[in-house]
Enzyme design. Structure first.
Site, PDB file in Angstrom:
ATOM      1  N   GLU A 317       0.929  -1.258  -0.149  1.00 23.01           N
ATOM      2  CA  GLU A 317      -0.158   0.152   0.055  1.00 23.01           C
ATOM      3  C   GLU A 317       0.798   1.191   0.015  1.00 23.01           C
ATOM      4  O   GLU A 317       0.406   2.396   0.645  1.00 23.01           O
ATOM      5  CB  GLU A 317      -1.003   0.041   1.101  1.00 23.01           C
ATOM      6  CG  GLU A 317      -0.095   0.097   2.366  1.00 23.01           C
ATOM      7  CD  GLU A 317       0.100  -1.215   2.953  1.00 23.01           C
ATOM      8  OE1 GLU A 317       0.270  -1.434   4.442  1.00 23.01           O
ATOM      9  OE2 GLU A 317       0.245  -2.465   2.415  1.00 23.01           O
ATOM     10  N   HIS A 341      -8.199  -3.585  -1.540  1.00 17.89           N
ATOM     11  CA  HIS A 341      -7.582  -3.676  -0.048  1.00 17.89           C
ATOM     12  C   HIS A 341      -6.223  -2.332  -0.182  1.00 17.89           C
ATOM     13  O   HIS A 341      -6.219  -1.695   0.940  1.00 17.89           O
ATOM     14  CB  HIS A 341      -7.030  -4.950  -0.128  1.00 17.89           C
ATOM     15  CG  HIS A 341      -6.356  -5.373   1.257  1.00 17.89           C
ATOM     16  ND1 HIS A 341      -6.907  -5.842   2.294  1.00 17.89           N
ATOM     17  CD2 HIS A 341      -5.100  -5.047   1.497  1.00 17.89           C
ATOM     18  CE1 HIS A 341      -6.154  -6.031   3.407  1.00 17.89           C
ATOM     19  NE2 HIS A 341      -4.904  -5.346   3.056  1.00 17.89           N
ATOM     20  N   GLU A 342      -5.521  -2.442  -1.376  1.00 20.93           N
ATOM     21  CA  GLU A 342      -4.668  -1.605  -1.107  1.00 20.93           C
ATOM     22  C   GLU A 342      -4.949   0.098  -1.067  1.00 20.93           C
ATOM     23  O   GLU A 342      -4.554   0.924  -0.397  1.00 20.93           O
ATOM     24  CB  GLU A 342      -3.627  -1.600  -2.313  1.00 20.93           C
ATOM     25  CG  GLU A 342      -3.046  -2.961  -2.528  1.00 20.93           C
ATOM     26  CD  GLU A 342      -2.674  -3.782  -1.136  1.00 20.93           C
ATOM     27  OE1 GLU A 342      -2.096  -2.874  -0.302  1.00 20.93           O
ATOM     28  OE2 GLU A 342      -2.486  -4.724  -1.049  1.00 20.93           O
ATOM     29  N   HIS A 345      -6.141   0.914   2.220  1.00 19.05           N
ATOM     30  CA  HIS A 345      -5.001   1.462   3.381  1.00 19.05           C
ATOM     31  C   HIS A 345      -4.866   2.952   3.390  1.00 19.05           C
ATOM     32  O   HIS A 345      -4.276   3.345   4.201  1.00 19.05           O
ATOM     33  CB  HIS A 345      -3.675   0.673   2.890  1.00 19.05           C
ATOM     34  CG  HIS A 345      -3.568  -0.733   3.429  1.00 19.05           C
ATOM     35  ND1 HIS A 345      -3.302  -0.670   4.794  1.00 19.05           N
ATOM     36  CD2 HIS A 345      -3.199  -1.881   2.989  1.00 19.05           C
ATOM     37  CE1 HIS A 345      -3.133  -1.927   5.050  1.00 19.05           C
ATOM     38  NE2 HIS A 345      -3.076  -2.860   4.183  1.00 19.05           N
ATOM     39  N   GLU A 364      -4.493  -3.819   9.202  1.00 14.73           N
ATOM     40  CA  GLU A 364      -4.857  -4.886   8.237  1.00 14.73           C
ATOM     41  C   GLU A 364      -6.225  -5.219   8.522  1.00 14.73           C
ATOM     42  O   GLU A 364      -7.215  -5.570   7.651  1.00 14.73           O
ATOM     43  CB  GLU A 364      -3.950  -6.114   8.231  1.00 14.73           C
ATOM     44  CG  GLU A 364      -2.347  -5.971   7.771  1.00 14.73           C
ATOM     45  CD  GLU A 364      -2.648  -5.253   6.290  1.00 14.73           C
ATOM     46  OE1 GLU A 364      -3.721  -5.478   5.697  1.00 14.73           O
ATOM     47  OE2 GLU A 364      -1.560  -5.034   5.832  1.00 14.73           O
ATOM     48  N   ASP A 419       8.244 -10.194  10.233  1.00 13.38           N
ATOM     49  CA  ASP A 419       7.771 -10.706   9.325  1.00 13.38           C
ATOM     50  C   ASP A 419       6.882 -11.832   9.632  1.00 13.38           C
ATOM     51  O   ASP A 419       5.831 -12.321   8.963  1.00 13.38           O
ATOM     52  CB  ASP A 419       8.687 -11.279   7.938  1.00 13.38           C
ATOM     53  CG  ASP A 419       9.162 -10.323   7.178  1.00 13.38           C
ATOM     54  OD1 ASP A 419       8.643  -9.087   7.299  1.00 13.38           O
ATOM     55  OD2 ASP A 419      10.439 -10.129   6.806  1.00 13.38           O
ATOM     56  N   TYR A 427      -5.908 -10.002   9.736  1.00 12.24           N
ATOM     57  CA  TYR A 427      -6.478  -9.376   8.462  1.00 12.24           C
ATOM     58  C   TYR A 427      -7.924  -9.910   8.705  1.00 12.24           C
ATOM     59  O   TYR A 427      -8.699  -8.995   8.793  1.00 12.24           O
ATOM     60  CB  TYR A 427      -5.854 -10.083   7.124  1.00 12.24           C
ATOM     61  CG  TYR A 427      -4.789  -9.663   6.477  1.00 12.24           C
ATOM     62  CD1 TYR A 427      -4.511  -8.833   5.417  1.00 12.24           C
ATOM     63  CD2 TYR A 427      -3.522  -9.947   7.271  1.00 12.24           C
ATOM     64  CE1 TYR A 427      -3.300  -8.324   4.974  1.00 12.24           C
ATOM     65  CE2 TYR A 427      -2.162  -9.660   6.928  1.00 12.24           C
ATOM     66  CZ  TYR A 427      -2.117  -8.746   5.464  1.00 12.24           C
ATOM     67  OH  TYR A 427      -1.070  -8.388   5.064  1.00 12.24           O
TER      68      TYR A 427
END
Length: 648
Positions: A317, A341-342, A345, A364, A419, A427
């Protein structure tokens, strides 16, 4: 010997002499003569860390002493060298001192070569003393700088060819096959591999950049790209809004631009441009409809950059310019939820940001909820319900393989690679939590809350506790008969799903269930199933709902009836290939090979490599991986190496 501590958080490093928490800014250098004593110290420190409560707002994945200094602006002046696979030049930092302690400034780096640090406050530059601390596998290396009162400094540096946040592609690895390509991926803590900075989501900055490249290539950034820019080898950028470090992004390649609307367009290699613009032509409508519900878009333009297939994520994003995988160009707009979705953001994540990676669900979960709402606004109720139901199934599937500690939305990541936070929990569980709130107080009321939430915290990075304090003074105070802080805390801090959590369902999937079950029970022929109006969502649900064990005759029947081995939609192909591997369906293995060697998206790679390993195909998996990894992003190599070579 010098000790490299694995799987220890900053607090644990302090315990063996490495000062790197916000409360201890000693340069992170340590020499341990006795290996046994060092290992014992690390074990003791880790145990102490686990017993100590998480401090809200502390970023356990940054060396930066943000309570002493805040970097306000970074000016980059960089050369991109494809021959050396290096970015080199300077980063000029404007710094505010928050107290008069006179402590050294600590910055985050990873595999950077620091050549010089100069103070720029006076009429002449002043060379400043600096030193590099001890390298940590997860965190990189702290850079300690004696500021000597300077508020503007210039760091001369260069990146390493193996920089974790930079991928260099040869011409053969691009769509056009003629020019090399470079892109960066900073989330979660990879910005430090190409810029020395306070690499924390709570350290928001403005930035500017001068980027020099080969003259036949175009540079774009998560900044004010001018669609009319001509390729000349030198490009200027400004990002006037403050963004967290993980949203700094750069790409260089043989790129062209095509407008999709007044404020939207797409950058891509020439051979991909038209297909991408057609696939994502609804982006402008998404932007307009989202503004109506959640407030103005505050980032000027919203453009897309279509990356080569090695991009490890579906999308990233980066403000003003989302980085997008080509795997969602399906030809029928069936995978455009990723674009929604992006775009979402731009409100939840870029505008209101998680203060640490423990708080990722604030980015998320909110964004996944908004994604579903955007899909409903653009494509209608049926698509909305299918997206919701698939997300719920993905969450349940993911949690079946996760330990309880990873099922908590406000996850404890101390001592872990950040990560590791990326699963369906932040999410889909986060989205489901918000869906319950919508159902409890009503959609209109919840929309009003979200809009006020975005306005209240605009351009700020917040913690889970900040969110709880805000909802306690707003939503819970407004609806004391319907909402309670206890329920909020159960969602956020308990593993799993609450027994009475909502379960999104889709009537379209009920029909799919009927046909799948009918065939499996021998009551219906595949040829009798009317698939003429099925979308990729129905196909994915049809395949994901199959038993893990099917006979060779059943696999052949499915493939013969629907030509699944040659499915063009990557989501559908992936679901089928998982069945191919689990059932040793040999006619599908050539496609397994071509799929894994042509796509770098970890959403697809990781489950397939794991399935190959678990089903007695480890040597084949390693053979494919070793062939393909030259074209994978460093993150994809790391993640899948851990699956295939756990002993290393």
């Amino acid at each position: 010997m010098q000790l490299t501590l694995r799987h220890t958080c900053l607090a644990a490093l302090v315990a063996v002499g490495v000062g790197c928490t916000e409360k201890d800014q000693t340069p992170a250098t340590v020499t341990v003569e006795d290996n046994q004593a060092a290992e014992q110290a690390a074990t003791t420190a880790t145990a102490a860390m686990e017993e100590k409560a998480i401090e809200s707002g502390v970023d356990y994945h940054s060396y930066a002493n943000m309570q002493d200094y805040r970097v306000q602006h970074i000016a980059l002046d960089l050369d991109v060298n494809f021959d050396n696979k290096s970015i080199s030049g300077t980063a000029t930092l404007d710094i505010d001192a928050l107290n008069d302690s006179g402590k050294p400034l600590l910055l985050d780096t990873r595999a950077l070569s620091i050549n010089a640090v100069d103070g720029l406050d006076g009429p002449q530059t002043a060379a400043l003393k600096f030193n590099m601390g001890k390298k940590d596998d997860h965190l990189g290396t702290p850079l300690s700088i004696d500021l000597a009162g300077q508020k503007k400094i210039r760091i001369s540096y260069s990146t390493a060819p193996e920089a974790s946040g930079v991928q260099w592609l040869t011409p053969e690895q691009t769509a056009g096959k003629k020019h090399p390509f470079l892109f960066t991926q900073a989330q979660a803590i990879h910005a430090r591999s190409f810029v020395p900075l306070q690499d924390s989501p709570k350290a928001r900055i403005t930035y500017s950049a001068t980027i020099r490249t080969p003259k036949d290539l175009l540079a774009v950034m998560s900044a004010n790209n001018d669609p009319k820019t001509e390729k000349d080898g030198e490009y200027q950028f400004e990002m006037p809004q403050k963004v967290p470090s993980y949203l700094i992004a750069l790409a260089v390649g043989d790129l062209e631009f095509k407008a999709m609307g007044e404020r939207t367009g797409v950058y891509a290699e020439p051979s991909v441009l038209e297909a991408a613009a057609k696939e994502f032509e609804d982006t402008e409508a998404m932007l307009i409809e989202t503004e109506k519900v959640y407030g103005p878009y505050r980032w000027d333009r919203y453009d897309l950059l279509i990356l080569p297939p090695s991009f490890p994520f579906g999308g990233m994003e980066n403000p003003r310019l989302s980085f997008i995988t080509p795997t969602v160009i399906a030809g029928d707009k069936s995978l455009t939820a990723l674009i929604a979705h992006e775009l979402a953001h731009s409100w939840s994540g870029n505008l209101v940001t998680n203060a640490s990676w423990r708080d990722l669900w604030l980015n998320e979960g909110f964004t996944t909820y908004l994604t579903n709402r955007i899909m409903q606004l653009i494509y209608g109720d049926d698509r909305y319900r299918m997206e919701m139901a698939l997300g719920y199934e993905d969450l349940k599937s993911d949690m079946a393989d996760l330990p309880d500690s990873a099922e908590i939305m406000a996850i404890d990541l101390r001592g872990k690679d950040p990560d590791a936070v990326f699963s369906n929990v932040p999410y889909e569980k986060g989205s489901l939590f918000l869906y319950e709130l919508e159902n409890t107080i009503g959609r209109d009321n919840f929309d009003k809350f979200l809009r006020s939430y975005f306005d209240h915290f605009a351009f700020q990075s917040i913690t889970t506790e900040d969110f709880l304090a805000y909802v306690e003074s707003t939503l819970i105070a407004q609806y004391p008969d319907k909402l309670s802080k206890e329920r909020f805390e159960q969602w956020i801090f308990q593993p799993g799903l609450l027994a009475d959590a909502p379960k999104p369902q889709s009537p379209a999937f009920d029909n799919v269930d009927k046909h799948r079950n009918g065939w499996l029970e021998g009551k219906q022929e595949l040829a009798a199933i009317d698939i003429s109006k099925w979308t990729s969502h129905e196909w994915k649900y049809f395949l994901n709902g199959m038993p893990e064990t099917l006979s060779q005759e059943q696999m052949a029947a499915l493939d013969g009836a629907f030509n699944l081995t040659q499915a063009g939609n990557n989501e559908v192909a992936h679901s089928w290939l998982m069945l191919v591997v689990k059932n040793d369906y040999q006619p599908g293995f050539e496609r397994v090979h071509s799929f894994l060697t042509s796509i770098g998206r970890n959403k697809f790679l990781r489950p397939l490599y794991r399935a190959l390993k678990e089903n007695g195909k480890l040597e084949l998996a390693r053979e494919i991986f070793n062939e393909a990894k030259v074209g994978y992003h460093p993150l994809s190599v790391k993640v899948n190496s851990a699956i295939l070579y756990p002993e290393q």
